[in-house]
Design an enzyme around this catalytic site. Sequence first.
Site, mmCIF file in Angstrom:
data_model
loop_
_atom_site.group_PDB
_atom_site.id
_atom_site.type_symbol
_atom_site.label_atom_id
_atom_site.label_comp_id
_atom_site.label_asym_id
_atom_site.label_seq_id
_atom_site.Cartn_x
_atom_site.Cartn_y
_atom_site.Cartn_z
ATOM 1 C CG HIS A 65 -2.039 -1.020 1.090
ATOM 2 N ND1 HIS A 65 -2.524 -1.725 2.180
ATOM 3 C CD2 HIS A 65 -2.748 -1.459 0.021
ATOM 4 C CE1 HIS A 65 -3.475 -2.540 1.769
ATOM 5 N NE2 HIS A 65 -3.626 -2.402 0.471
ATOM 6 C CG ASP A 89 -7.265 -3.894 1.414
ATOM 7 O OD1 ASP A 89 -6.710 -2.818 1.660
ATOM 8 O OD2 ASP A 89 -6.896 -4.653 0.495
ATOM 9 C CD GLU A 109 -14.198 -3.649 -3.946
ATOM 10 O OE1 GLU A 109 -14.659 -4.773 -4.233
ATOM 11 O OE2 GLU A 109 -13.001 -3.316 -4.147
ATOM 12 C CG ASP A 141 -17.422 -3.381 -13.672
ATOM 13 O OD1 ASP A 141 -16.807 -2.708 -14.524
ATOM 14 O OD2 ASP A 141 -17.229 -4.602 -13.497
ATOM 15 N N GLY A 142 -15.491 -1.228 -11.719
ATOM 16 C CA GLY A 142 -14.449 -0.245 -11.999
ATOM 17 C C GLY A 142 -14.267 0.037 -13.474
ATOM 18 C CG ASP A 159 -5.360 -2.295 -4.341
ATOM 19 O OD1 ASP A 159 -4.742 -3.328 -4.677
ATOM 20 O OD2 ASP A 159 -5.618 -2.017 -3.149
ATOM 21 C CB THR A 161 -8.496 -9.441 -7.876
ATOM 22 O OG1 THR A 161 -9.347 -9.244 -9.026
ATOM 23 C CG2 THR A 161 -9.259 -9.054 -6.616
ATOM 24 N N PRO A 166 -13.905 -11.215 -12.449
ATOM 25 C CG PRO A 166 -15.500 -10.730 -10.824
ATOM 26 C CD PRO A 166 -14.470 -11.759 -11.193
#
Length: 287
Positions: A65, A89, A109, A141-142, A159, A161, A166
Amino acid sequence: MSGEKPTVSETLHEGVRLSFTADEVLHDEATGHHRLVLIRNRLFGKVLVLDGAVQVTSADEFMYHEMMAHVPLAAHPDPRDVLIIGGGDCGLAEEALKHERVGSLTQIEIDQSVVEFSRRHFAEFNAPVFDDPRFTVEIADGAAFAAGTSRKFDVVLVDSTDPTGPGAALFTRGFYGDLRRILKPGGIAVTQNGVPFLQRREFVAGFGSLASVFPVATCFLVSVPTYFGGHMTLGWAADEDDLLKVDKDRLQARMAGIETRYYTPAHHLAAFALPRFIEDMVAEARA
């Protein structure tokens, strides 16, 4: 053997697996978008696993981060408006909001339950975010947000996954084109580009898409024990290369008063020096 503690395994990489002993299983559920498991491990503290991929641990989250936030924010002369895509997170938001020069931070998010879950279980590092009036989280949805918004940002932090499910849409040329469109002049985009040693194909494809859209595209390195397999790469994209040349004294001045445990201005500059095997992958991606 009777009495053995259960384990939770990272199943992201074909042919290799990292397992964490679960000294305690704190949570296990299927959300609308993910299978979410939280354990407590003696070395890594709280370990959050989404769909078989470790997302964050309370012991080493600061490494990832800090580098994703402070490298672009210290380099940018006036990062007033910041966008985070992903980052459920909220550890990245916590680092970004340490910069008083940030006037607004919008986080997109896809999964409300991840944000709520992280607020309950990772308050040790994300609690300040939710009391900061500069912070707004939108559940969306980004990729769709980037494609549809008319807003402009100084810094965009992706950031995400890994490029499965997705998250796959956040590694495409179309998405990176939308990022370039929503950046203000002189803006910076930083992306999560994985561990090249274990994800060569994904790195080359993702970085190749980034480099095909932005005139300036490179990556910098961070070492995070959780994300095993060697160096982790964070992509850097911009229209000009001047912000790669900010000197150590200026970085130091912009970081004044911000406490870190990983980032330093000297490491900021050194992180862009790539090992030869990653340089070769970057060249392959550009080709």
